[in-house]
Write a protein that holds these residues in place. Sequence first.
Motif, PDB file in Angstrom:
ATOM      1  N   VAL A 194       3.216   8.123  10.824  1.00 33.45           N
ATOM      2  CA  VAL A 194       2.126   7.325  10.245  1.00 33.45           C
ATOM      3  C   VAL A 194       1.106   7.046  11.344  1.00 33.45           C
ATOM      4  O   VAL A 194       1.471   6.578  12.433  1.00 33.45           O
ATOM      5  N   LEU A 207       0.590   5.495   1.059  1.00 31.89           N
ATOM      6  CA  LEU A 207      -0.156   6.247   2.067  1.00 31.89           C
ATOM      7  C   LEU A 207      -0.523   7.615   1.520  1.00 31.89           C
ATOM      8  O   LEU A 207       0.289   8.248   0.852  1.00 31.89           O
ATOM      9  N   LYS A 247      -2.498   5.040  12.063  1.00 31.91           N
ATOM     10  CA  LYS A 247      -3.378   3.999  11.521  1.00 31.91           C
ATOM     11  C   LYS A 247      -4.480   3.720  12.528  1.00 31.91           C
ATOM     12  O   LYS A 247      -4.208   3.609  13.731  1.00 31.91           O
ATOM     13  N   GLU A 267      10.508  -1.194   6.468  1.00 32.38           N
ATOM     14  CA  GLU A 267      11.356  -0.178   5.842  1.00 32.38           C
ATOM     15  C   GLU A 267      12.816  -0.493   6.156  1.00 32.38           C
ATOM     16  O   GLU A 267      13.180  -0.654   7.332  1.00 32.38           O
ATOM     17  N   GLU A 322       3.357   5.836  14.658  1.00 34.70           N
ATOM     18  CA  GLU A 322       4.771   5.434  14.514  1.00 34.70           C
ATOM     19  C   GLU A 322       5.501   6.440  13.634  1.00 34.70           C
ATOM     20  O   GLU A 322       4.890   7.090  12.776  1.00 34.70           O
ATOM     21  N   PRO A 323       6.813   6.581  13.808  1.00 37.50           N
ATOM     22  CA  PRO A 323       7.569   7.482  12.945  1.00 37.50           C
ATOM     23  C   PRO A 323       7.627   6.901  11.536  1.00 37.50           C
ATOM     24  O   PRO A 323       7.672   5.672  11.363  1.00 37.50           O
ATOM     25  N   LYS A 324       7.537   7.759  10.525  1.00 42.12           N
ATOM     26  CA  LYS A 324       7.634   7.291   9.134  1.00 42.12           C
ATOM     27  C   LYS A 324       9.117   7.304   8.742  1.00 42.12           C
ATOM     28  O   LYS A 324       9.697   8.342   8.494  1.00 42.12           O
ATOM     29  N   LEU A 325       9.720   6.107   8.747  1.00 45.76           N
ATOM     30  CA  LEU A 325      11.157   6.004   8.476  1.00 45.76           C
ATOM     31  C   LEU A 325      11.429   6.376   7.026  1.00 45.76           C
ATOM     32  O   LEU A 325      10.679   5.999   6.120  1.00 45.76           O
ATOM     33  N   LEU A 374       0.830  -1.218   0.000  1.00 46.99           N
ATOM     34  CA  LEU A 374       0.000   0.000   0.000  1.00 46.99           C
ATOM     35  C   LEU A 374       0.859   1.260   0.000  1.00 46.99           C
ATOM     36  O   LEU A 374       1.962   1.264   0.541  1.00 46.99           O
ATOM     37  N   TYR A 415       6.587  -2.989   9.805  1.00 46.98           N
ATOM     38  CA  TYR A 415       5.406  -2.231  10.199  1.00 46.98           C
ATOM     39  C   TYR A 415       4.088  -2.923   9.908  1.00 46.98           C
ATOM     40  O   TYR A 415       3.034  -2.413  10.274  1.00 46.98           O
TER      41      TYR A 415
HETATM   42  C1  LIG Z   1       0.423   0.780   5.058  1.00 52.01           C
HETATM   43  C2  LIG Z   1       1.778   1.427   5.155  1.00 52.01           C
HETATM   44  C3  LIG Z   1       2.439   1.853   3.982  1.00 52.01           C
HETATM   45  C4  LIG Z   1       3.691   2.445   4.087  1.00 52.01           C
HETATM   46  C5  LIG Z   1       4.276   2.617   5.351  1.00 52.01           C
HETATM   47  C6  LIG Z   1       5.561   3.210   5.502  1.00 52.01           C
HETATM   48  C7  LIG Z   1       6.098   3.325   6.780  1.00 52.01           C
HETATM   49  C8  LIG Z   1       7.445   3.936   6.980  1.00 52.01           C
HETATM   50  N1  LIG Z   1       8.078   4.499   5.946  1.00 52.01           N
HETATM   51  O1  LIG Z   1       7.972   3.901   8.097  1.00 52.01           O
HETATM   52  C9  LIG Z   1       5.404   2.868   7.915  1.00 52.01           C
HETATM   53  C10 LIG Z   1       4.147   2.294   7.769  1.00 52.01           C
HETATM   54  O2  LIG Z   1       3.426   1.839   8.806  1.00 52.01           O
HETATM   55  C11 LIG Z   1       3.574   2.158   6.487  1.00 52.01           C
HETATM   56  N2  LIG Z   1       2.349   1.567   6.371  1.00 52.01           N
END
Ligand SMILES: Cc1ccc2cc(C(N)=O)cc(O)c2n1
Length: 323
Positions: free
Chosen positions: A288, A82, A290, A173, A113-116, A80, A225
Amino acid sequence: DSALQAQLDSLRQQLHHHAHQYYVLDAPEIPDAEYDRLFQALLELERQHPELLTPDSPSQRVGAAPLSAFSQVEHDIPMLSLDNVFSEQELLDFDRRIRSRLEDVDQLSYACEPKLDGIAISLRYEDGVLVRGATRGDGRSGEDITQNVRTVGSIPLRLTGSGWPAKLEVRGEIYLPKQAFEALNNQARAEGSKLFVNPRNAAAGSLRQLDSRITAKRALEMCCYSIAGLDDSGLFSRHTEGLEQLKAWGFLINPEMRVVDSVDGCIEYYRDLLKRRDQLPYDIDGIVFKVNDLETQAELGFVSRAPRWAIAHKFPAQEEITT
Ligand SMILES: Cc1ccc2cc(C(N)=O)cc(O)c2n1
């Protein structure tokens, strides 16, 4: 003979355990010299008895001969993307849109959560053994980089514990921690070779190596993740239960993972991480959020390929660091 097999199994089990302590828990129990001694003992035994090699042996992390090219592979379950929001107001709108679509919503918890800032990867395990690693690509198919993925210490070659399905797909990631990025560029400067602009590019470059011995030198890490197809697996009722299970199976889950019980909690989390961003050991480009309840996720579904139940709240672009 069985004594030899028992010795191999014991060495492999010990090395798996100590690799997990070192790469995933960041809590080594033995000195490096002791780890190396065990590793050399395993290599020696496997050299004498190559017919007893197994793909999940700790000795099989650094791949065989370099590849001539990567092959394209299909994701059984699409990866997926985002949708993004760029302001707190837009985040409030995201929450309100969700509430308007749900009937009896009293408690709406969000996993935060942090988006890595790295490379999205999908790992496939069969009977608990890593069989494939692929890049996200266009979400439906990506590049098979199994040999390179195997060199990442925080990715288990075989799962710990029990209870996994015969086929398990885990998404996460792969990133290069800031410190490893600095060291890599210092080395590149000393050698007069090309510098990487940022840790994300360095991670991407490291995963594009056809020779996995180069990848193995790059100190990459992976935070997982999600479990693909989690919602209709019926195994769990919350997204965070899936993450707890991944931790038990030996995966690295980001320690900043939290659950909040309202969008106000999301805003508090966002502000806190924005403040701490420069102190984190890895680059992030947002947060992120959810919906944590899996039934609610299924009820909300997706718009095109992006889920209605998740959003990435991006940070303002970091002023370009001049290397
Ligand atoms: C569904 C989804 C798609 C990309 C994601 C990307 C990251 C991220 N870059 O940390 C974290 C997530 O929980 C993600 N979750």
